[in-house]
Write an enzyme that holds these catalytic residues in place. Structure first.
Site, PDB file in Angstrom:
ATOM      1  N   LYS A 289       0.787  -0.695  -0.378  1.00  0.00           N
ATOM      2  CA  LYS A 289       0.371  -0.247   0.328  1.00  0.00           C
ATOM      3  C   LYS A 289       0.972   0.829  -0.227  1.00  0.00           C
ATOM      4  CE  LYS A 289      -4.508   1.128   0.352  1.00  0.00           C
ATOM      5  NZ  LYS A 289      -5.333   1.413   2.143  1.00  0.00           N
ATOM      6  N   HIS A 290       1.126   1.888  -0.703  1.00  0.00           N
ATOM      7  CA  HIS A 290       1.795   3.243  -1.141  1.00  0.00           C
ATOM      8  C   HIS A 290       3.107   2.953  -1.131  1.00  0.00           C
ATOM      9  CE1 HIS A 290      -2.033   5.469  -1.318  1.00  0.00           C
ATOM     10  NE2 HIS A 290      -2.536   5.033   0.856  1.00  0.00           N
ATOM     11  N   ASN A 432      12.721   5.846   7.887  1.00  0.00           N
ATOM     12  CA  ASN A 432      13.548   4.701   8.712  1.00  0.00           C
ATOM     13  C   ASN A 432      12.971   3.441   8.970  1.00  0.00           C
ATOM     14  OD1 ASN A 432      16.073   5.910   9.590  1.00  0.00           O
ATOM     15  ND2 ASN A 432      14.540   7.323  10.908  1.00  0.00           N
ATOM     16  N   HIS A 538      14.472   5.920  -0.039  1.00  0.00           N
ATOM     17  CA  HIS A 538      13.810   6.735   0.102  1.00  0.00           C
ATOM     18  C   HIS A 538      13.184   7.761  -0.752  1.00  0.00           C
ATOM     19  CE1 HIS A 538      18.126   8.346   2.989  1.00  0.00           C
ATOM     20  NE2 HIS A 538      16.368   7.722   2.985  1.00  0.00           N
TER      21      HIS A 538
END
Length: 538
Positions: A289-290, A432, A538
């Site tokens: 999800k996302h 993180n 990231h």
């Protein structure tokens, strides 16, 4: 110093009297050439293209007749000649150019139909160095660029998909083509040669192991125009590079509505994650999800792996993406259609599974033909203001690492299996990243937080929510292991994981406070393993 322009206005309509055809991909070329011939347009062609058209009874003038010079060097030199490039580049309304063309017997070329040697296909086919170099087109790009530069007078066609458009335009304008169309075709030609040269330069850099080449280019072909990007006010398109890496770019869509920008991004993340699990060893399922996993598990069957993955975060799984590392079977499909899902991506699917999925008309089913190799080299890129950040793909695999036990207690065999599983997943969680796992399934995932302590706490809280949803009194993180994508800068993140019930930890190590973190683990009887490899995402 910039070259000054002569500022001669371009005519709106330019009649097409002579066309030069040289195509590698001959799809649709005979029909197109016949349409041109029927309009009385002289056809000039080269080599194999000329032979193919002549075989169909078309009147073809060989390019060597135009140049007065034979093809030489196995066809490497045939169109690189003033009679060709003068006919393409001459400004018809410039007296000096017109006089030069007349003086040297250069005939104008009004239409160029060219597609290039299939370098991109050869590059990814496993061909050897010499064969790949031989498929670098020289004359084709030179003619495309010449014709595109002189689009005030010349139309250039690089794509068989444009043949019908040009035929219709000739019909509409009595054998002429408009300036607007010539402009659009020129823009497409320059984009094509740019992508072609990008593929060549990338191949050289990869083949010669050139790190950080001084110039770097990326190119791709439009696969799909999106309704919008991440948000409705953003425009977007999906471009493919030709890399033969199984995944969303190479998959066959069996059913369901068109993929959105976010669907493609999330589906890629899901399939890259599940490809970490060797299908010959285990069945694995990842729910995304996302672009973050909300549940991952491995098990003897896909159905069991799916149930374990779903249990990690059933709330977030609603409207998610499901990725599988094996052929989707009916048993797994029956489980997956019970909740709303956007996309299922798998190497293949049985007929029975496809029939079950077909009942959900909007559910997209993508079949890739295989899983991606997590160790394969490659490049990734992202834009920043005024530039590109380019790096090699994160091809680190935990099975290849030399794990180092740094605590007094070593992990048990079961803990070690769970630690490796958790670290595979953490590689694909936004930093993180903290991943709790037990029995080869995630039980809590903390992603994208500004501190590792927050990720530890969020992952534990998600595990509490999942336990309540399942009607369990015991925390799912009790007796789990925990993986961190990077080192613990302080002991607080580790202590939060210990408080949640973790009994073993896997992390890269390398912090200035490693000894402090190790001491905290020893104090609580926790086993800790260092991998020596970080997986920031990231």
């Amino acid at each position: 110093m910039a070259v000054p322009a002569k500022n001669i206005p371009a005519p709106d309509l330019v009649p097409v009297r002579r066309a030069l055809i040289s195509v590698s991909d001959k799809t649709g070329i005979v029909t197109f050439a016949k349409a041109l011939d029927e309009r009385g347009i002289e056809l000039v062609s080269t080599g194999g293209t000329a032979a193919a058209l002549a075989k169909e009874g078309l009147r073809i003038r060989d390019v060597s007749e135009l140049t007065g010079f034979p093809e030489i060097m196995d066809g490497r030199v045939k169109t690189l000649h003033p009679s060709v490039h003068g006919g393409l580049l001459g400004i018809r309304d410039d007296a000096e150019h017109a006089a030069a063309m007349e003086r040297h017997g250069i005939q104008p070329i009004d239409l160029v139909i060219i597609n290039l040697y299939p370098f991109e296909e050869v590059r990814f086919s496993g061909a050897d160095y010499a064969a790949t170099v031989e498929n670098i087109d020289i004359g084709g790009p030179a003619m495309l660029r010449a014709a595109a530069k002189n689009h005030a007078y010349v139309a250039v066609v690089t794509d068989p998909a444009d043949y019908d458009r040009v035929t219709a335009a000739l019909e509409e304008h009595g054998g002429a083509l408009s300036y607007r169309l010539r402009q659009e075709l020129a823009a497409k030609a320059f984009a094509r040669t740019a992508a072609y040269d990008a593929a060549i330069s990338q191949w050289f850099a990869e083949t010669l192991s050139i790190s950080g080449p001084e110039w770097c280019a990326f190119g791709g072909r439009l696969q799909q125009v999106m309704r919008y990007g991440e948000n409705p006010h953003q425009r977007a398109g999906f471009y493919i590079t030709g890399e033969r890496r199984p995944g969303v770019a190479t998959a066959r869509q069996v059913q369901g509505k068109q993929l959105s920008y976010n669907n493609i991004n999330d589906t890629d993340a899901a399939f890259e994650l599940v490809s970490e699990f060797d299908p010959a060893r285990t069945a694995a399922v990842a729910i995304i999800k996302h672009a973050n996993p909300c549940g991952v598990a491995e098990a003897p069957t896909l159905a069991e792996a799916y149930r374990k993955a779903l249990a990690c975060d059933p709330v977030s799984a609603f409207g998610g993406i499901i990725a599988l590392n094996r052929t989707l079977d009916a048993e797994a499909a029956e489980e997956m259609v019970k909740i709303f899902t956007e996309v299922i991506i798998a190497p293949d699917a049985t007929e029975e599974a496809q029939e079950l999925i077909a009942a959900k008309k909007n559910l997209r089913l993508l079949l890739t033909g295989g899983v991606a190799d997590p160790r394969a080299p490659g490049l990734t890129a992202k834009t920043v203001s005024g530039g590109l950040l380019v790096q090699t793909r994160d091809a680190g695999v935990v099975d290849d690492l030399e794990l180092k036990v740094v605590t007094k207690r070593a992990p048990t065999e079961k803990e070690l299996a769970d630690l490796k599983f958790a670290f595979r997943v953490a590689k694909h969680v936004k930093s993180n990243a903290i991943v709790y796992a037990k029995d080869l399934a995630t039980v809590g995932v903390g992603a994208g937080q500004m501190s590792r302590l927050d990720s530890s706490r969020i992952a534990a809280r998600k595990a509490e929510d999942a336990a309540k949803a399942a009607g369990l009194d015991e925390l799912l993180t009790r007796g789990s292991v925990v993986a961190s994508d990077a080192f613990f800068p302080f002991a607080d993140g580790l202590l939060a994981a210990i408080e949640a019930g973790a009994t073993a930890v896997i992390q890269p190590g390398g912090s200035m406070r490693d000894e402090e973190v190790i001491a905290a683990a020893d104090e609580h009887g926790i086993a800790m393993v260092f991998t020596g490899m970080r997986h920031f995402r990231h």
